[in-house]
Design a protein around this motif. Structure first.
Motif, PDB file in Angstrom:
ATOM      1  N   PHE A  77       0.833  -1.204   0.000  1.00 22.54           N
ATOM      2  CA  PHE A  77       0.000   0.000   0.000  1.00 22.54           C
ATOM      3  C   PHE A  77       0.865   1.251   0.000  1.00 22.54           C
ATOM      4  O   PHE A  77       0.636   2.185  -0.782  1.00 22.54           O
ATOM      5  CB  PHE A  77      -0.915  -0.010   1.222  1.00 22.54           C
ATOM      6  CG  PHE A  77      -1.596   1.309   1.469  1.00 22.54           C
ATOM      7  CD1 PHE A  77      -2.664   1.720   0.682  1.00 22.54           C
ATOM      8  CD2 PHE A  77      -1.150   2.157   2.480  1.00 22.54           C
ATOM      9  CE1 PHE A  77      -3.288   2.947   0.895  1.00 22.54           C
ATOM     10  CE2 PHE A  77      -1.769   3.384   2.702  1.00 22.54           C
ATOM     11  CZ  PHE A  77      -2.834   3.776   1.905  1.00 22.54           C
ATOM     12  N   LEU A  78       1.855   1.303   0.873  1.00 23.33           N
ATOM     13  CA  LEU A  78       2.714   2.488   0.971  1.00 23.33           C
ATOM     14  C   LEU A  78       3.544   2.679  -0.289  1.00 23.33           C
ATOM     15  O   LEU A  78       3.742   3.811  -0.746  1.00 23.33           O
ATOM     16  CB  LEU A  78       3.629   2.365   2.196  1.00 23.33           C
ATOM     17  CG  LEU A  78       2.935   2.318   3.560  1.00 23.33           C
ATOM     18  CD1 LEU A  78       3.966   2.190   4.670  1.00 23.33           C
ATOM     19  CD2 LEU A  78       2.060   3.544   3.776  1.00 23.33           C
ATOM     20  N   PHE A  79       4.036   1.581  -0.846  1.00 27.26           N
ATOM     21  CA  PHE A  79       4.851   1.640  -2.063  1.00 27.26           C
ATOM     22  C   PHE A  79       4.081   2.286  -3.205  1.00 27.26           C
ATOM     23  O   PHE A  79       4.607   3.112  -3.955  1.00 27.26           O
ATOM     24  CB  PHE A  79       5.289   0.227  -2.447  1.00 27.26           C
ATOM     25  CG  PHE A  79       6.145   0.166  -3.685  1.00 27.26           C
ATOM     26  CD1 PHE A  79       7.510   0.388  -3.612  1.00 27.26           C
ATOM     27  CD2 PHE A  79       5.580  -0.110  -4.924  1.00 27.26           C
ATOM     28  CE1 PHE A  79       8.302   0.340  -4.760  1.00 27.26           C
ATOM     29  CE2 PHE A  79       6.354  -0.152  -6.074  1.00 27.26           C
ATOM     30  CZ  PHE A  79       7.718   0.069  -5.989  1.00 27.26           C
ATOM     31  N   GLN A 149      -9.722 -16.584   3.711  1.00 29.87           N
ATOM     32  CA  GLN A 149     -10.252 -15.940   2.508  1.00 29.87           C
ATOM     33  C   GLN A 149      -9.207 -15.333   1.581  1.00 29.87           C
ATOM     34  O   GLN A 149      -9.565 -14.803   0.522  1.00 29.87           O
ATOM     35  CB  GLN A 149     -11.265 -14.862   2.919  1.00 29.87           C
ATOM     36  CG  GLN A 149     -12.419 -15.443   3.712  1.00 29.87           C
ATOM     37  CD  GLN A 149     -13.526 -14.440   3.972  1.00 29.87           C
ATOM     38  OE1 GLN A 149     -13.755 -13.532   3.192  1.00 29.87           O
ATOM     39  NE2 GLN A 149     -14.228 -14.621   5.072  1.00 29.87           N
ATOM     40  N   GLY A 150      -7.949 -15.394   1.962  1.00 32.12           N
ATOM     41  CA  GLY A 150      -6.899 -14.957   1.055  1.00 32.12           C
ATOM     42  C   GLY A 150      -6.502 -13.497   1.196  1.00 32.12           C
ATOM     43  O   GLY A 150      -7.111 -12.715   1.923  1.00 32.12           O
ATOM     44  N   LEU A 151      -5.462 -13.135   0.452  1.00 40.05           N
ATOM     45  CA  LEU A 151      -4.838 -11.826   0.586  1.00 40.05           C
ATOM     46  C   LEU A 151      -5.758 -10.696   0.125  1.00 40.05           C
ATOM     47  O   LEU A 151      -5.761  -9.611   0.710  1.00 40.05           O
ATOM     48  CB  LEU A 151      -3.534 -11.795  -0.221  1.00 40.05           C
ATOM     49  CG  LEU A 151      -2.509 -10.739   0.174  1.00 40.05           C
ATOM     50  CD1 LEU A 151      -2.083 -10.905   1.623  1.00 40.05           C
ATOM     51  CD2 LEU A 151      -1.291 -10.821  -0.753  1.00 40.05           C
ATOM     52  N   GLU A 152      -6.540 -10.921  -0.907  1.00 38.04           N
ATOM     53  CA  GLU A 152      -7.408  -9.865  -1.430  1.00 38.04           C
ATOM     54  C   GLU A 152      -8.418  -9.405  -0.381  1.00 38.04           C
ATOM     55  O   GLU A 152      -8.688  -8.201  -0.250  1.00 38.04           O
ATOM     56  CB  GLU A 152      -8.146 -10.359  -2.675  1.00 38.04           C
ATOM     57  CG  GLU A 152      -8.971  -9.281  -3.362  1.00 38.04           C
ATOM     58  CD  GLU A 152      -9.598  -9.760  -4.662  1.00 38.04           C
ATOM     59  OE1 GLU A 152     -10.532  -9.079  -5.134  1.00 38.04           O
ATOM     60  OE2 GLU A 152      -9.164 -10.804  -5.197  1.00 38.04           O
ATOM     61  N   THR A 153      -8.980 -10.338   0.369  1.00 41.36           N
ATOM     62  CA  THR A 153      -9.932  -9.980   1.418  1.00 41.36           C
ATOM     63  C   THR A 153      -9.249  -9.225   2.542  1.00 41.36           C
ATOM     64  O   THR A 153      -9.814  -8.285   3.113  1.00 41.36           O
ATOM     65  CB  THR A 153     -10.622 -11.235   1.977  1.00 41.36           C
ATOM     66  OG1 THR A 153     -11.289 -11.910   0.915  1.00 41.36           O
ATOM     67  CG2 THR A 153     -11.642 -10.864   3.050  1.00 41.36           C
ATOM     68  N   PHE A 157     -10.173  -5.524   3.921  1.00 40.83           N
ATOM     69  CA  PHE A 157     -10.385  -5.242   5.342  1.00 40.83           C
ATOM     70  C   PHE A 157      -9.515  -4.082   5.804  1.00 40.83           C
ATOM     71  O   PHE A 157      -9.997  -3.134   6.441  1.00 40.83           O
ATOM     72  CB  PHE A 157     -10.083  -6.509   6.160  1.00 40.83           C
ATOM     73  CG  PHE A 157      -9.961  -6.285   7.639  1.00 40.83           C
ATOM     74  CD1 PHE A 157     -11.088  -6.008   8.403  1.00 40.83           C
ATOM     75  CD2 PHE A 157      -8.729  -6.372   8.263  1.00 40.83           C
ATOM     76  CE1 PHE A 157     -10.982  -5.801   9.777  1.00 40.83           C
ATOM     77  CE2 PHE A 157      -8.608  -6.166   9.636  1.00 40.83           C
ATOM     78  CZ  PHE A 157      -9.738  -5.881  10.395  1.00 40.83           C
ATOM     79  N   LEU A 158      -8.235  -4.127   5.470  1.00 35.96           N
ATOM     80  CA  LEU A 158      -7.318  -3.053   5.856  1.00 35.96           C
ATOM     81  C   LEU A 158      -7.678  -1.748   5.156  1.00 35.96           C
ATOM     82  O   LEU A 158      -7.441  -0.659   5.694  1.00 35.96           O
ATOM     83  CB  LEU A 158      -5.875  -3.445   5.527  1.00 35.96           C
ATOM     84  CG  LEU A 158      -5.335  -4.677   6.261  1.00 35.96           C
ATOM     85  CD1 LEU A 158      -3.906  -4.982   5.807  1.00 35.96           C
ATOM     86  CD2 LEU A 158      -5.370  -4.465   7.770  1.00 35.96           C
ATOM     87  N   GLY A 159      -8.274  -1.876   3.971  1.00 36.16           N
ATOM     88  CA  GLY A 159      -8.693  -0.695   3.231  1.00 36.16           C
ATOM     89  C   GLY A 159      -9.828   0.055   3.922  1.00 36.16           C
ATOM     90  O   GLY A 159     -10.070   1.229   3.628  1.00 36.16           O
ATOM     91  N   LYS A 160     -10.501  -0.610   4.833  1.00 32.39           N
ATOM     92  CA  LYS A 160     -11.568   0.043   5.600  1.00 32.39           C
ATOM     93  C   LYS A 160     -11.083   0.477   6.982  1.00 32.39           C
ATOM     94  O   LYS A 160     -11.559   1.480   7.520  1.00 32.39           O
ATOM     95  CB  LYS A 160     -12.745  -0.914   5.772  1.00 32.39           C
ATOM     96  CG  LYS A 160     -13.441  -1.300   4.469  1.00 32.39           C
ATOM     97  CD  LYS A 160     -14.558  -2.289   4.733  1.00 32.39           C
ATOM     98  CE  LYS A 160     -15.257  -2.687   3.441  1.00 32.39           C
ATOM     99  NZ  LYS A 160     -16.332  -3.696   3.683  1.00 32.39           N
TER     100      LYS A 160
END
Length: 248
Positions: A77-79, A149-153, A157-160
């Motif tokens: 995300f930071l990158f 549920q994998g990395l996308e989920t 979650f972190l996006g919220k």
């Protein structure tokens, strides 16, 4: 070991706790396929020690996994979010986001402390509010979510929960937005960049400041802070967003 076999020891979670975990999933808008992995994420070692005959498993292994998943997802995300940041700046910011105090903030916002399975001793000594326990629980939950549920989920979650706080300047004390803005201005124009404290509010012990960013004699942003430095950093952050959007 197959993923569906993980945490199978936690199949005998009390019915009352199962109901609370359903509430948690509804609150988060996330529903686990393997409920045992979710239970595992909230099972503290003190609970395991007091229920040895039922052979529960604590959340320490999931905490280990969640720590690594957080490092990876926050790093990506930071990158992508801050292309002008140096490696050192990115490392410093990531450390601030995944450190215990920040994880405690995230956990408290989600009321994770209410769902942890604790032994009576830990419960009676205020374990639900203990920073280390809450931070570990947040990491364990991330690990459980990744397994189920994998990395996308996890990213969703972190996006919220996490990433918006970064964008809103929660970690501005470790982010040098003024240097980033200076570099951006130098790349896009030869304009004159200035900062001005235009307002001070409140009593001396609780003063707040308002700073403006002025580019070529035009005010392009305004930031508020508890110190002049914080106000300038907030103003610079907003200015970067403004100039970047205009460029796009």
């Amino acid at each position: 070991m197959k993923i569906e076999e993980l945490s199978k020891k936690n199949g005998a979670i009390p019915e009352q706790a199962r109901s609370k975990f359903e509430e948690l999933q509804n609150n988060l808008g996330l529903h686990f396929t393997n409920k045992n992995v979710l239970y595992n994420a909230f099972t503290h070692s003190s609970y395991v020690n007091e229920h040895r005959r039922k052979q529960y498993e604590d959340n320490e292994r999931l905490e280990f996994l969640g720590d690594a998943v957080l490092e990876l997802t926050v790093s990506k995300f930071l990158f992508l979010k801050f292309p002008k940041m140096t490696e050192g700046q990115l490392t410093k910011l990531r450390a601030a986001i995944v450190c215990e105090p920040a994880l405690v903030i995230f956990a408290n916002e989600l009321k994770f402390g209410e769902f942890v399975l604790l032994g009576k001793g830990e419960e009676n000594t205020g374990g639900r509010e203990r920073p280390a326990l809450l931070a570990d629980c947040f990491e364990a939950f991330v690990g459980a979510l990744y397994l189920d549920q994998g990395l996308e989920t996890v990213v969703g979650f972190l996006g919220k929960v996490v990433f918006p706080k970064v964008e809103l300047g929660m970690f501005s004390d470790v982010m040098d937005f003024k240097s980033q803005l200076q570099e951006l201005v130098q790349q896009t124009s030869s304009g004159s960049l200035q900062y001005a404290i235009v307002k001070e509010n409140g009593p001396a012990h609780k003063r707040t400041f308002v700073s403006q960013v002025i580019l070529n004699d035009v005010v392009i942003s305004e930031g508020h802070g508890k110190s002049k430095k914080e106000a300038e950093q907030k103003a610079a952050q907003i200015a970067i967003h403004t100039l970047t959007n205009k460029k796009d």
